[in-house]
Design an enzyme around this catalytic site. Structure first.
Site, PDB file in Angstrom:
ATOM      1  N   ILE A  98       0.899  -1.164   0.000  1.00 11.02           N
ATOM      2  CA  ILE A  98       0.000   0.000   0.000  1.00 11.02           C
ATOM      3  C   ILE A  98       0.933   1.207   0.000  1.00 11.02           C
ATOM      4  O   ILE A  98       1.893   1.255   0.771  1.00 11.02           O
ATOM      5  CB  ILE A  98      -0.943  -0.006   1.231  1.00 11.02           C
ATOM      6  N   SER A  99       0.665   2.156  -0.883  1.00 14.23           N
ATOM      7  CA  SER A  99       1.566   3.306  -1.004  1.00 14.23           C
ATOM      8  C   SER A  99       1.589   4.109   0.290  1.00 14.23           C
ATOM      9  O   SER A  99       0.626   4.128   1.055  1.00 14.23           O
ATOM     10  CB  SER A  99       1.120   4.216  -2.141  1.00 14.23           C
TER      11      SER A  99
END
Ligand code: SAH
Length: 210
Positions: free
Chosen positions: A59-60
């Site tokens: 997940i960024s």
């Protein structure tokens, strides 16, 4: 650990690291990031870091999500957005706070299935369409897009994506090999104007589906 105070700390952190668009800060504040990661990692959900989501993907980092969103909506709020790399669906949810329609493509089926459930639970199913495909080809039947956001890195921008960018539209993508720069491309008629901005590190763009 997912309290309002913890979330507020993330917002302060994003401000300190240069995010200025209040609309984006509000969308991040309103999006429950802890629901997009494994329960065992939820105590880290409001840290400004990337986290593993399985299948070798992440997940960024919130700063990256905020910065890319800020760039995407800088000149105008895009009505229809294409996202390449749904992952856990967090950036998708943030985009759905702005765009009327978000079309998001993911090449890893189990990630897409999990993202679909979360987005449905958050009541975003009517704004978001998901597709299991190689996003390098865009989504031609839904094109053109006012905004295109790519969340995996490649040394070059796929021609098909540029071809699906509407007049006056903007594409935001990490461009490069191991080291990348966030790159913005604006379409003015047949002219494409490109600018390389912040240095970033993203997972690689991969071909085919899995
Ligand atoms: N926005 C996501 C980022 C996930 S990481 C999030 O916040 O969770 C990038 C994602 O891009 C990964 O899920 C990876 O599987 C996906 N990806 C990589 N190459 C792709 C391609 N060619 N087409 C579609 N998705 C791709």
């Amino acid at each position: 650990m997912t309290s309002a105070r913890t979330r507020e700390r993330l917002i302060s952190r994003l401000r300190e690291s240069g995010i200025t668009d209040e609309r984006v800060l509000e969308a991040i504040r309103a999006t429950p990031r802890h629901l997009f990661v494994d329960e065992a990692l939820s105590h880290q959900a409001y840290d400004d870091t990337a986290l593993p989501i399985g299948h070798g993907q992440t997940i960024s980092q919130p700063w990256v999500v905020a910065r890319m969103t800020e760039l995407l909506i800088e000149q105008a709020i895009p009505e229809k957005v294409l996202e390449v790399g749904t992952g856990c669906g967090y950036q998708t949810a943030v985009l759905a706070a702005f765009a009327r329609q978000v079309c998001s493509v993911e090449r890893i089926r189990p990630l897409q299935d999990a993202a679909r459930l979360r987005l449905r639970e958050l009541g975003l199913a009517n704004r978001v369409q998901l597709r299991h495909a190689d996003g390098g080809f865009g989504w031609s039947s839904a094109a053109p897009f006012d905004g295109i956001l790519v969340t995996c890195a490649r040394p070059d921008i796929p021609e098909e994506l540029l071809a699906q960018l509407a007049e006056g539209g903007r594409l935001v993508m990490p461009v490069g090999d191991r080291q990348q720069r966030l790159t913005v491309v604006d379409r003015h008629g047949n002219e494409l104007v490109s600018r390389a901005l912040d240095p970033v590190r993203f997972v690689p763009f991969q071909r085919g589906v899995q």
